[in-house]
Write a protein that holds these residues in place. Structure first.
Motif, short mmCIF file in Angstrom:
data_model
loop_
_atom_site.label_atom_id
_atom_site.label_comp_id
_atom_site.label_asym_id
_atom_site.label_seq_id
_atom_site.Cartn_x
_atom_site.Cartn_y
_atom_site.Cartn_z
N ASP A 109 0.82 -1.22 0.00
CA ASP A 109 0.00 0.00 0.00
C ASP A 109 0.85 1.27 0.00
O ASP A 109 0.36 2.34 -0.28
N PHE A 110 2.15 1.15 0.32
CA PHE A 110 3.01 2.34 0.28
C PHE A 110 3.82 2.38 -1.01
O PHE A 110 4.58 1.45 -1.31
N SER A 111 3.66 3.47 -1.77
CA SER A 111 4.32 3.56 -3.07
C SER A 111 5.84 3.55 -2.93
O SER A 111 6.55 3.01 -3.78
N THR A 112 6.36 4.11 -1.81
CA THR A 112 7.81 4.12 -1.63
C THR A 112 8.36 2.71 -1.48
O THR A 112 9.40 2.37 -2.04
N MET A 113 7.61 1.88 -0.72
CA MET A 113 8.07 0.49 -0.55
C MET A 113 8.01 -0.26 -1.88
O MET A 113 8.92 -1.02 -2.20
N ARG A 114 6.95 -0.02 -2.67
CA ARG A 114 6.87 -0.66 -3.99
C ARG A 114 8.07 -0.27 -4.84
O ARG A 114 8.68 -1.08 -5.53
N ARG A 115 8.43 1.01 -4.73
CA ARG A 115 9.54 1.51 -5.53
C ARG A 115 10.87 0.90 -5.10
O ARG A 115 11.72 0.55 -5.94
N ALA A 136 0.58 -3.14 -7.53
CA ALA A 136 -0.80 -3.00 -7.07
C ALA A 136 -0.75 -2.55 -5.62
O ALA A 136 0.22 -2.83 -4.92
N ASP A 137 -1.79 -1.79 -5.15
CA ASP A 137 -1.70 -1.25 -3.79
C ASP A 137 -2.47 -2.04 -2.74
O ASP A 137 -2.40 -1.74 -1.55
N ASP A 138 -3.21 -3.09 -3.14
CA ASP A 138 -3.76 -4.02 -2.15
C ASP A 138 -4.28 -5.26 -2.87
O ASP A 138 -4.24 -5.35 -4.10
N GLY A 139 -4.75 -6.24 -2.08
CA GLY A 139 -5.18 -7.51 -2.65
C GLY A 139 -6.33 -7.37 -3.63
O GLY A 139 -6.40 -8.09 -4.63
N THR A 140 -7.24 -6.44 -3.35
CA THR A 140 -8.41 -6.27 -4.21
C THR A 140 -8.02 -5.88 -5.62
O THR A 140 -8.63 -6.35 -6.59
N GLY A 177 -3.09 -11.63 -15.94
CA GLY A 177 -1.83 -11.05 -16.38
C GLY A 177 -0.64 -11.95 -16.62
O GLY A 177 0.44 -11.44 -16.89
N ASN A 178 -0.77 -13.27 -16.51
CA ASN A 178 0.37 -14.17 -16.72
C ASN A 178 1.59 -13.83 -15.87
O ASN A 178 2.70 -13.71 -16.38
N PHE A 179 1.39 -13.64 -14.59
CA PHE A 179 2.51 -13.34 -13.70
C PHE A 179 3.21 -14.63 -13.28
O PHE A 179 2.59 -15.69 -13.17
N ASP A 180 4.55 -14.53 -13.07
CA ASP A 180 5.33 -15.71 -12.69
C ASP A 180 5.69 -15.69 -11.22
O ASP A 180 6.19 -16.67 -10.67
N PHE A 181 5.48 -14.53 -10.57
CA PHE A 181 5.95 -14.40 -9.19
C PHE A 181 5.18 -13.26 -8.54
O PHE A 181 4.89 -12.24 -9.16
N LEU A 182 4.84 -13.47 -7.23
CA LEU A 182 4.11 -12.44 -6.49
C LEU A 182 4.89 -12.06 -5.23
O LEU A 182 5.29 -12.93 -4.45
N VAL A 183 5.13 -10.75 -5.08
CA VAL A 183 5.75 -10.23 -3.85
C VAL A 183 4.69 -9.38 -3.18
O VAL A 183 4.21 -8.40 -3.77
N THR A 184 4.28 -9.74 -1.95
CA THR A 184 3.20 -8.97 -1.31
C THR A 184 3.48 -8.64 0.15
O THR A 184 4.13 -9.38 0.88
N ASP A 185 2.97 -7.47 0.55
CA ASP A 185 2.95 -7.01 1.93
C ASP A 185 1.80 -7.75 2.64
O ASP A 185 0.99 -8.39 1.97
N THR A 197 -6.05 -7.87 2.56
CA THR A 197 -4.70 -7.99 3.10
C THR A 197 -3.90 -9.02 2.29
O THR A 197 -4.46 -9.78 1.50
N GLY A 198 -2.59 -9.04 2.55
CA GLY A 198 -1.70 -9.96 1.84
C GLY A 198 -2.00 -11.42 2.14
O GLY A 198 -1.92 -12.27 1.26
#
Lengths: 262, 124
Positions: free
Chosen positions: B8-14, B31-35, B44-52, B59-60
Motif C-alpha cells: 500500500d506504500f508507493s515508496t516500498m513498492r519503488r 498494485a496497492d492491495d489484494g483487491t 496477467g500471466n505473472f510468474d511471481f508475487l511479492v506482497t505485503d 490484506t496480503g
C-alpha cells in the motif's frame, strides 16, 4: 479534593448516626420514629447526590473543554486539538514520503553515472594492458588516447554530479527534524488526553458510588478491540527483542520456518 | 519473468522494484492491495508475487489464500515482505502456502537470497 472528602465524610457520618438511631428505634418498637429516620436518610442521600451531580457536571464540562474534542464548527474556524493532531500526523506522512521519493530519484539518477564509470574502466583496462604488453599499433593507440581523454573529461563532470546528488540526498533527510518535533507534540497531546480521561473515569466512579450503581467487571478479552482478526495485521512490533511471541530479525524467521519443514 | 509487487506504500513498492531490477528482473507491475492485485494476477500471466501483509481492502494473507484457492494461480510462487513479526502470523502464512517470508526492515541481500531459494525449489 479535600473539601470533597470532608463532604463525603459528613454524608457517611450522618448515614452511620441515623442507622444506629434507626436500629434502636426499631428495637424499642418506635415505628413512627423509624419511618421518620428513613425519610431523613433518604433526603440526606438525595441532597448529597444532587450536590455531587451538580459539581461533577461542572467538572465534566471543564474536562471536555480541556480535551477540545468538540466540533470545530462551534468555535469558528479553530481546529480541535485532535483534528489538529490528525493534520500534523498526515504532514509527517507527506514529509517522509516526499523525502523517500526525492532520495530514490537521486539514487536512480546516479546509478547510470556509476555504471558508466564501471563499464568504461573495465573496457579501457583491457586495452591499456594490451598497450603495456606492446600489442597495440600506433593507430590503435591514437584511438585509445582519444577514448581516455573522453573518459577523463566525463569522469570529472560525472563525479561533480555525483557529489551534488549525494549532498542532496543528505539534505533530503531534513524531514527528520521537522517530523520529530511534530510527533513529540502529538505524543504530549496524547498524554494530556489520557490523564484527562482518567479524571473523567474517577468522576464517573464517584457518581456510581453516590447513586449506588454497580457494574459487572469487564474482562479485557471481551473488549471488541482485542477481537481483531489476525489477518488484519498489526504493523511493526516496537519491542520485538523483549517479546517471546515476536521474531526480532530475519534469522528468527528462517529458523521458525525451517522448524516447520521449510 | 513477470513479477507483481503489492504494497500500500508507493515508496516500498519503488524500493522493491529497484532491488528486483538490480537482480535482473525488469518486468514488474504494481498494485496497492489484494483487491486490485487479484484481478491483475488472474488476467496477467505473472510468474511471481511479492506482497505485503497489512494493507487496506484485501490484506496480503487473504490475497495469498485467494491465490492458493484459484486453480489457475495455485502454483504461483509467493514471497511475503512484511513488518508483521509475530510467530503466529509467520506460522499462519506458512500454513496458507507462502513460499518465502521476509520481515521489514530487510536488506537487498536477504531479498536476493529468498528469491533465489524460491526459484531453486520451483525449478528443481
Amino acid at each position: 479534593m479535600a473539601k470533597n472528602d470532608s463532604e463525603t465524610g459528613d454524608f457517611e457520618s450522618t448515614l452511620k448516626q441515623h442507622a444506629r438511631e434507626l436500629v434502636s428505634s426499631l428495637e424499642s418498637g418506635n415505628f413512627g420514629e423509624a419511618v421518620h429516620l428513613i425519610h431523613q436518610l433518604d433526603q440526606a442521600r438525595d441532597l448529597h447526590v444532587y450536590r455531587e451531580v451538580g459539581k461533577l457536571t461542572r467538572e465534566l464540562h471543564n474536562a471536555i473543554v480541556g480535551l477540545q474534542i468538540d466540533s470545530p464548527g462551534e468555535h469558528g474556524k479553530e481546529l480541535s486539538q485532535i483534528s489538529d493532531a490528525t493534520d500534523r500526523l498526515s504532514y509527517v506522512v507527506q514529509m517522509t514520503e516526499k523525502a523517500a521519493n526525492r532520495t530514490m530519484d537521486l539514487v536512480e539518477e546516479s546509478a547510470p553515472l556509476v555504471n558508466y564509470i564501471s563499464y568504461e574502466s573495465q573496457s579501457l583496462m583491457v586495452d591499456w594492458q594490451r598497450f603495456m604488453r606492446r600489442e597495440m599499433s600506433a593507430d590503435e593507440f591514437r584511438e585509445l588516447a582519444k577514448r581516455i581523454e573522453t573518459y577523463l573529461s566525463r569522469g570529472l563532470q560525472d563525479s561533480d554530479q555525483l557529489s551534488k546528488n549525494l549532498n542532496e540526498i543528505l539534505l533530503a533527510q531534513d524531514f527528520q527534524d521537522l517530523t520529530g518535533q511534530v510527533i513529540k507534540r502529538v505524543t504530549q497531546l496524547i498524554t494530556t488526553v489520557e490523564s484527562d480521561l482518567l479524571k473523567l473515569m474517577l468522576m464517573a466512579s464517584k457518581v456510581d458510588r453516590y447513586a449506588g450503581i454497580r457494574h459487572e467487571p469487564v474482562t479485557p478479552e471481551e473488549t471488541p478491540a482485542k477481537q481483531k482478526k489476525s489477518s488484519q495485521g498489526e504493523g511493526p512490533q516496537i519491542h520485538a527483542d523483549k517479546r517471546e511471541d515476536v521474531v526480532s530479525n530475519q534469522d528468527d524467521v528462517d529458523d521458525l520456518l525451517s522448524s516447520l519443514g521449510f | 519473468m513477470k513479477i507483481l509487487i503489492v504494497d500500500d506504500f508507493s515508496t516500498m513498492r519503488r524500493i522493491i522494484k529497484n532491488l528486483l531490477r538490480d537482480l535482473g528482473f525488469t518486468n514488474t507491475a504494481e498494485a496497492d492491495d489484494g483487491t486490485t492485485a487479484l484481478p491483475m494476477l488472474q488476467s496477467g500471466n505473472f510468474d511471481f508475487l511479492v506482497t505485503d501483509w497489512n494493507m487496506p481492502g484485501m490484506t496480503g494473507i487473504d490475497l495469498l489464500r485467494a491465490v492458493r484457492a484459484d486453480d489457475r494461480l495455485k502454483q504461483l510462487p509467493v514471497l511475503m515482505v512484511t513488518a508483521e513479526a509475530k510467530r503466529d502470523q509467520i506460522i499462519e502464512a506458512a500454513q496458507a502456502g507462502v513460499n518465502g517470508y521476509v520481515v521489514k526492515p530487510f536488506t537487498a541481500q536477504v531479498l536476493k537470497e529468498k528469491i533465489d531459494k524460491i526459484f531453486e525449489r520451483v525449478n528443481g
